[in-house]
Design a protein around this motif. Sequence first.
Motif, PDB file in Angstrom:
ATOM      1  N   SER A 135       0.830  -1.202   0.000  1.00 46.52           N
ATOM      2  CA  SER A 135       0.000   0.000   0.000  1.00 46.52           C
ATOM      3  C   SER A 135       0.866   1.255   0.000  1.00 46.52           C
ATOM      4  CB  SER A 135      -0.908  -0.002   1.226  1.00 46.52           C
ATOM      5  OG  SER A 135      -1.718  -1.152   1.250  1.00 46.52           O
ATOM      6  N   THR A 136       1.935   1.232   0.775  1.00 46.07           N
ATOM      7  CA  THR A 136       2.794   2.398   0.872  1.00 46.07           C
ATOM      8  C   THR A 136       3.544   2.636  -0.426  1.00 46.07           C
ATOM      9  OG1 THR A 136       3.050   1.993   3.236  1.00 46.07           O
ATOM     10  CG2 THR A 136       4.627   3.479   2.205  1.00 46.07           C
ATOM     11  N   ALA A 137       3.907   1.561  -1.134  1.00 48.13           N
ATOM     12  CA  ALA A 137       4.553   1.724  -2.430  1.00 48.13           C
ATOM     13  C   ALA A 137       3.652   2.519  -3.370  1.00 48.13           C
ATOM     14  CB  ALA A 137       4.879   0.362  -3.025  1.00 48.13           C
ATOM     15  N   VAL A 138       2.353   2.252  -3.292  1.00 50.79           N
ATOM     16  CA  VAL A 138       1.388   3.022  -4.088  1.00 50.79           C
ATOM     17  C   VAL A 138       1.369   4.474  -3.615  1.00 50.79           C
ATOM     18  CG1 VAL A 138      -1.059   3.313  -4.629  1.00 50.79           C
ATOM     19  CG2 VAL A 138      -0.038   1.034  -4.649  1.00 50.79           C
ATOM     20  N   GLU A 139       1.356   4.662  -2.298  1.00 53.22           N
ATOM     21  CA  GLU A 139       1.279   6.005  -1.744  1.00 53.22           C
ATOM     22  C   GLU A 139       2.521   6.835  -2.040  1.00 53.22           C
ATOM     23  OE1 GLU A 139       0.479   5.346   2.340  1.00 53.22           O
ATOM     24  OE2 GLU A 139      -1.523   4.539   1.992  1.00 53.22           O
ATOM     25  N   LEU A 140       3.639   6.188  -2.357  1.00 54.03           N
ATOM     26  CA  LEU A 140       4.827   6.925  -2.754  1.00 54.03           C
ATOM     27  C   LEU A 140       4.620   7.632  -4.086  1.00 54.03           C
ATOM     28  CD1 LEU A 140       7.650   4.376  -1.843  1.00 54.03           C
ATOM     29  CD2 LEU A 140       7.253   6.599  -0.777  1.00 54.03           C
ATOM     30  N   VAL A 141       3.829   7.025  -4.951  1.00 51.01           N
ATOM     31  CA  VAL A 141       3.633   7.549  -6.301  1.00 51.01           C
ATOM     32  C   VAL A 141       2.406   8.450  -6.388  1.00 51.01           C
ATOM     33  CG1 VAL A 141       3.265   6.923  -8.713  1.00 51.01           C
ATOM     34  CG2 VAL A 141       4.749   5.519  -7.277  1.00 51.01           C
ATOM     35  N   VAL A 142       1.295   8.007  -5.795  1.00 51.89           N
ATOM     36  CA  VAL A 142       0.016   8.693  -5.989  1.00 51.89           C
ATOM     37  C   VAL A 142       0.010  10.136  -5.481  1.00 51.89           C
ATOM     38  CG1 VAL A 142      -2.442   8.655  -5.387  1.00 51.89           C
ATOM     39  CG2 VAL A 142      -1.292   6.548  -6.080  1.00 51.89           C
ATOM     40  N   PRO A 143       0.491  10.443  -4.252  1.00 55.24           N
ATOM     41  CA  PRO A 143       0.404  11.832  -3.785  1.00 55.24           C
ATOM     42  C   PRO A 143       1.109  12.825  -4.704  1.00 55.24           C
ATOM     43  CG  PRO A 143       0.881  10.376  -1.954  1.00 55.24           C
ATOM     44  CD  PRO A 143       1.013   9.556  -3.194  1.00 55.24           C
ATOM     45  N   GLY A 144       2.281  12.463  -5.202  1.00 61.62           N
ATOM     46  CA  GLY A 144       2.973  13.366  -6.123  1.00 61.62           C
ATOM     47  C   GLY A 144       2.180  13.604  -7.389  1.00 61.62           C
ATOM     48  N   LEU A 145       1.565  12.533  -7.909  1.00 58.00           N
ATOM     49  CA  LEU A 145       0.738  12.669  -9.113  1.00 58.00           C
ATOM     50  C   LEU A 145      -0.496  13.516  -8.834  1.00 58.00           C
ATOM     51  CD1 LEU A 145       0.920   9.025 -10.529  1.00 58.00           C
ATOM     52  CD2 LEU A 145       2.199  11.038 -11.287  1.00 58.00           C
ATOM     53  N   VAL A 146      -1.104  13.312  -7.658  1.00 60.52           N
ATOM     54  CA  VAL A 146      -2.288  14.099  -7.303  1.00 60.52           C
ATOM     55  C   VAL A 146      -1.908  15.566  -7.130  1.00 60.52           C
ATOM     56  CG1 VAL A 146      -4.099  14.454  -5.578  1.00 60.52           C
ATOM     57  CG2 VAL A 146      -3.463  12.146  -6.257  1.00 60.52           C
ATOM     58  N   GLY A 147      -0.785  15.812  -6.464  1.00 59.21           N
ATOM     59  CA  GLY A 147      -0.332  17.186  -6.303  1.00 59.21           C
ATOM     60  C   GLY A 147      -0.120  17.869  -7.642  1.00 59.21           C
TER      61      GLY A 147
END
Length: 407
Positions: free
Chosen positions: A143-155
């Motif tokens: 889950s955290t591996a996903v969270e490493l990528v998603v927040p930057g993309l959302v930002g």
Amino acid sequence: MRRDPDFQRYAAARVASLIGSAITYIAMPVLIYQMTGSNLWTAFAVVAETLPYVCLGLFAGALADRVDRRRVMITSDVVSGVLLASVPVAYFLGGLTAPHALAVGFVSQASFVFFDAANFGALPTLAGVSRIAAAQSFVFGASTAVELVVPGLVGAALAVVAPGPLLALDAISFLASALLIRAIARPLWDASRASAAPRRLGADIRDGLRFLWGHPIVRINVLVGMTQSFSGGAFVGQLVPWADQVLGVPPGDRRLGLMFTAWAVGSLGASALYPRLSRWRGEAWVTLLALPLSALGAMACALARDWWVAVAFVAAWGVVYVTVIINSITLRQRITPEHLQSRVNTTGRMLAYGVGSVSGALTAGVVSEAAGPRTALALAAGVTAAGAVAAWLSPLRRHGLEASARL
């Protein structure tokens, strides 16, 4: 765990759902802040996410121990997906309001409470008691591996796209999770209990409460967890105002996504470290050592003035904060009998996450309106520090010494 197809489907379902939830985790506070400009209203976004645990946790936990957990999880995913889809629809129709967005956040999270209750019992059943720590670390790590990528993309996306339409991705993720859960072949509960003599739901709830409050280690683990969730709720509720008013990072700035990514980096570190820490000293000592560090991390974030320093502090705090979370869940699941798993763990989450986060978000929202986000975060750090002191004065320390002697 990597060679278990059913566990892989389960993990994929959690990751799919978390991809969407990570989007909403960032987009919803930004949406509320942009529509209202209020620190307190932004805190309500966190309250809407956590209050359902306070309202429904006891009932959901007892229900999930007496019905098919797979059916509960699938139904919850579908309901949440449909509700979240209403936000982008209302946005495109020009009728989206802050109360609508908060109501969707509350009701969809209320549905998720039932998923989470069933999930607490499903994971130990699927993985087996001996593999709980490994399973939790695998799920948190993926889950955290996903969270490493998603927040930057959302930002980055928020710099060019309004937050409302982004919630459609969360709706899709819930539907994907439902399909993956449905594909798991092994049962996720003990079906023999369906033929047992029926009992009143209230009796089941009392059994769960009796075990949680009667077991000294589970009880103190939940109570000190509330103090950490207080600071976590305060931080999440004030992150957008804090970034804007203290660090000079307004909504829509790509650096806001980096703040969330930093937390994910810390979470990934916790997922990698935790199995070694639990084998080294046992779960009790992990709580005793990590909780004071979590209080220090919260205070460091409150004192930060530059955004790049704040990013580093957020990442460091994320390591110890998530370590405490993984450890608390693992400790409860290891101690709790199978037939009580859902109700005990959901009640524990209701108190630690629900009550702790709601009180932290509301308190920080009020304090932030009057004295600013930095003061609110510093106050929250002090609450977690008090929890660390309580942990060291509790039976948890003796339990840790006894466990260390057996290692």
